[in-house]
Scaffold this motif. Structure first.
Motif, mmCIF file in Angstrom:
data_model
loop_
_atom_site.group_PDB
_atom_site.id
_atom_site.type_symbol
_atom_site.label_atom_id
_atom_site.label_comp_id
_atom_site.label_asym_id
_atom_site.label_seq_id
_atom_site.Cartn_x
_atom_site.Cartn_y
_atom_site.Cartn_z
ATOM 1 N N GLN A 232 111.288 -58.098 -135.351
ATOM 2 C CA GLN A 232 111.464 -56.686 -135.690
ATOM 3 C C GLN A 232 110.398 -55.832 -135.019
ATOM 4 O O GLN A 232 110.671 -54.712 -134.570
ATOM 5 N N TYR A 233 109.188 -56.361 -134.944
ATOM 6 C CA TYR A 233 108.096 -55.638 -134.283
ATOM 7 C C TYR A 233 108.434 -55.438 -132.803
ATOM 8 O O TYR A 233 108.319 -54.330 -132.267
ATOM 9 N N LEU A 234 108.862 -56.513 -132.141
ATOM 10 C CA LEU A 234 109.222 -56.432 -130.725
ATOM 11 C C LEU A 234 110.351 -55.429 -130.516
ATOM 12 O O LEU A 234 110.306 -54.615 -129.579
ATOM 13 N N LYS A 235 111.350 -55.456 -131.388
ATOM 14 C CA LYS A 235 112.468 -54.525 -131.249
ATOM 15 C C LYS A 235 111.999 -53.077 -131.379
ATOM 16 O O LYS A 235 112.394 -52.219 -130.584
ATOM 17 N N SER A 236 111.139 -52.808 -132.342
ATOM 18 C CA SER A 236 110.683 -51.429 -132.537
ATOM 19 C C SER A 236 109.854 -50.954 -131.353
ATOM 20 O O SER A 236 109.978 -49.789 -130.928
ATOM 21 N N ILE A 237 109.035 -51.835 -130.776
ATOM 22 C CA ILE A 237 108.247 -51.444 -129.608
ATOM 23 C C ILE A 237 109.170 -51.140 -128.432
ATOM 24 O O ILE A 237 108.994 -50.144 -127.714
ATOM 25 N N ARG A 238 110.176 -51.984 -128.216
ATOM 26 C CA ARG A 238 111.116 -51.745 -127.124
ATOM 27 C C ARG A 238 111.850 -50.412 -127.293
ATOM 28 O O ARG A 238 112.019 -49.650 -126.334
ATOM 29 N N LEU A 239 112.268 -50.112 -128.520
ATOM 30 C CA LEU A 239 112.995 -48.870 -128.753
ATOM 31 C C LEU A 239 112.098 -47.654 -128.544
ATOM 32 O O LEU A 239 112.523 -46.644 -127.965
ATOM 33 N N HIS A 240 110.851 -47.741 -129.009
ATOM 34 C CA HIS A 240 109.923 -46.631 -128.790
ATOM 35 C C HIS A 240 109.645 -46.436 -127.303
ATOM 36 O O HIS A 240 109.592 -45.297 -126.814
ATOM 37 N N LYS A 241 109.447 -47.532 -126.574
ATOM 38 C CA LYS A 241 109.186 -47.428 -125.132
ATOM 39 C C LYS A 241 110.390 -46.809 -124.420
ATOM 40 O O LYS A 241 110.227 -45.959 -123.535
ATOM 41 N N ALA A 242 111.593 -47.222 -124.800
ATOM 42 C CA ALA A 242 112.800 -46.677 -124.186
ATOM 43 C C ALA A 242 112.915 -45.180 -124.456
ATOM 44 O O ALA A 242 113.293 -44.394 -123.564
ATOM 45 N N ARG A 243 112.602 -44.766 -125.661
ATOM 46 C CA ARG A 243 112.665 -43.333 -125.992
ATOM 47 C C ARG A 243 111.719 -42.525 -125.107
ATOM 48 O O ARG A 243 112.086 -41.457 -124.597
ATOM 49 N N MET A 244 110.498 -43.046 -124.901
ATOM 50 C CA MET A 244 109.538 -42.343 -124.050
ATOM 51 C C MET A 244 110.012 -42.295 -122.604
ATOM 52 O O MET A 244 109.873 -41.276 -121.926
ATOM 53 N N ILE A 245 110.581 -43.397 -122.116
ATOM 54 C CA ILE A 245 111.075 -43.445 -120.739
ATOM 55 C C ILE A 245 112.187 -42.410 -120.540
ATOM 56 O O ILE A 245 112.211 -41.677 -119.543
ATOM 57 N N MET A 246 113.122 -42.343 -121.478
ATOM 58 C CA MET A 246 114.232 -41.391 -121.338
ATOM 59 C C MET A 246 113.740 -39.951 -121.411
ATOM 60 O O MET A 246 114.205 -39.086 -120.652
ATOM 61 N N ALA A 247 112.802 -39.686 -122.309
ATOM 62 C CA ALA A 247 112.320 -38.317 -122.485
ATOM 63 C C ALA A 247 111.466 -37.865 -121.305
ATOM 64 O O ALA A 247 111.585 -36.724 -120.845
ATOM 65 N N HIS A 248 110.606 -38.742 -120.795
ATOM 66 C CA HIS A 248 109.641 -38.337 -119.773
ATOM 67 C C HIS A 248 110.130 -38.574 -118.354
ATOM 68 O O HIS A 248 109.786 -37.819 -117.441
ATOM 69 N N ASP A 249 110.906 -39.654 -118.150
ATOM 70 C CA ASP A 249 111.323 -40.009 -116.790
ATOM 71 C C ASP A 249 112.786 -39.672 -116.504
ATOM 72 O O ASP A 249 113.249 -39.836 -115.374
ATOM 73 N N GLY A 250 113.515 -39.242 -117.524
ATOM 74 C CA GLY A 250 114.890 -38.822 -117.320
ATOM 75 C C GLY A 250 115.897 -39.945 -117.140
ATOM 76 O O GLY A 250 117.017 -39.694 -116.692
ATOM 77 N N LEU A 251 115.535 -41.174 -117.493
ATOM 78 C CA LEU A 251 116.479 -42.289 -117.368
ATOM 79 C C LEU A 251 117.595 -42.155 -118.390
ATOM 80 O O LEU A 251 117.389 -41.622 -119.485
ATOM 81 N N ASN A 252 118.776 -42.664 -118.049
ATOM 82 C CA ASN A 252 119.859 -42.700 -119.029
ATOM 83 C C ASN A 252 119.684 -43.921 -119.933
ATOM 84 O O ASN A 252 118.815 -44.773 -119.700
ATOM 85 N N ALA A 253 120.516 -44.010 -120.960
ATOM 86 C CA ALA A 253 120.364 -45.064 -121.958
ATOM 87 C C ALA A 253 120.506 -46.454 -121.351
ATOM 88 O O ALA A 253 119.747 -47.373 -121.686
ATOM 89 N N SER A 254 121.465 -46.627 -120.471
ATOM 90 C CA SER A 254 121.712 -47.940 -119.882
ATOM 91 C C SER A 254 120.511 -48.416 -119.069
ATOM 92 O O SER A 254 120.043 -49.549 -119.219
ATOM 93 N N ASP A 255 119.968 -47.542 -118.221
ATOM 94 C CA ASP A 255 118.815 -47.922 -117.395
ATOM 95 C C ASP A 255 117.580 -48.181 -118.256
ATOM 96 O O ASP A 255 116.813 -49.116 -118.002
ATOM 97 N N ALA A 256 117.368 -47.331 -119.266
ATOM 98 C CA ALA A 256 116.221 -47.519 -120.152
ATOM 99 C C ALA A 256 116.332 -48.829 -120.918
ATOM 100 O O ALA A 256 115.341 -49.546 -121.102
ATOM 101 N N ALA A 257 117.548 -49.173 -121.349
ATOM 102 C CA ALA A 257 117.768 -50.414 -122.090
ATOM 103 C C ALA A 257 117.332 -51.623 -121.276
ATOM 104 O O ALA A 257 116.584 -52.484 -121.761
ATOM 105 N N TYR A 258 117.773 -51.689 -120.035
ATOM 106 C CA TYR A 258 117.425 -52.840 -119.195
ATOM 107 C C TYR A 258 115.935 -52.848 -118.849
ATOM 108 O O TYR A 258 115.320 -53.903 -118.734
ATOM 109 N N GLN A 259 115.351 -51.666 -118.721
ATOM 110 C CA GLN A 259 113.939 -51.595 -118.347
ATOM 111 C C GLN A 259 113.037 -52.104 -119.461
ATOM 112 O O GLN A 259 111.948 -52.623 -119.196
#
Length: 292
Positions: A232-259
């Protein structure tokens, strides 16, 4: 008197909403002009001092309040839930000082501290703000008004603040971080690895081995520190990182997910909405609007 001086200094220095850097790399300013409801957030190891307003963070079934009377100490990176109380007339004003293991080690050596760890240690505490710590916080803010003072005097005052926290009621959490063979420090090492390698495939057996524990002992101690399971800890970190990537770098959900390590974009979108309450696109848009 000291509280009013803290507010005065932070009103001058914390001029925009959110969390943003100060002239000193280890210090960030905080300001919120409005209350915000309970929502997920990741906190880095830090000492957080608030002059005005109030925040409450939740870890499992425990709540920790920090305001003008109490400061917050985090010795390990933790995904928490946080709510803020503030108004435009009385905004939340504060600062966060990064916990530096090198400074901790040097101080404990000079204090001749044998770092005895007793009982269960959690990764977050709130405790009463002392006059000595308040005075050091004021001196730090005063020096942060000048780039030269920040560079020359700032590190020494950060060191003093760290020392005051070590000597305080909840200094044990920072001591435990430096006790090389304690369960707490071993879990802290694993948490740092997760933050550095969250996009990789990480299995529990490998993490338990890193901590020099059996899988069952590792699970028990991990939950004691973080109030959640390793997965659960790993999942929450991944989701938070993805949110930051999408907000700051403009990635879409699919690209952020794989990253961030997801193999299925649909699973990512489903878990993201369960966690944040918004779709990835809506949450990224909301964060960009808040930053503007």
């Amino acid at each position: 008197m000291k509280r009013s001086r803290l507010i005065e200094l932070l009103e001058t220095l914390a001029t925009k909403e959110g969390s943003f850097p100060s002239p000193l790399e280890t210090v960030r300013f905080m300001r919120a002009n409005h209350s915000t409801p309970r929502a997920p957030i990741v906190y880095e190891p830090s000492i957080i001092i608030v002059a005005q307003g109030r925040k409450q963070v939740y870890l499992g079934d425990q709540a920790y309040t920090y305001d003008s009377q109490n400061y917050l100490v985090l010795s390990v990176p933790l995904p928490l839930e946080c709510e803020t109380q503030a108004t435009p007339q009385e905004p939340l004003l504060g600062m966060a000082i990064r916990v530096d293991p090198m400074i901790l080690g040097e101080l404990l050596m000079e204090m001749d501290d044998d770092i005895e760890v007793l009982g269960t240690v959690r990764g977050v505490y709130s405790t009463a703000l002392s006059d000595e710590l308040t005075g050091a916080a004021i001196r730090l803010l005063e020096c942060l008004k000048s780039p030269v003072d920040s560079r020359i005097l700032g590190p020494q005052i950060v060191r003093e603040i760290t020392y005051r926290v070590l000597c305080g009621e909840q200094g044990g959490a920072l001591r435990a971080l430096m006790a090389r063979h304690s369960h707490f420090s071993q879990i802290a090492k694993v948490l740092n690895r997760i933050h550095q390698e969250y996009e990789k495939s990480i299995d529990i057996q490998t993490l338990a081995k890193d901590a020099n524990m059996s899988v069952s002992t590792f699970h028990h101690n991990f939950k004691a520190v973080t109030s959640t399971s390793p997965l659960q800890y790993l999942k929450s970190i991944r989701l938070h990182k993805a949110r930051m990537i999408m907000a700051h770098d403009g990635l879409n959900a699919s690209d952020a997910a794989y990253q961030v390590g997801y193999l299925s974009a649909s699973q990512f979108s489903r878990e993201f909405k369960q966690f944040f309450g918004n779709s990835p696109a809506d949450e990224a848009r909301r964060m960009r609007e808040m930053a503007n």
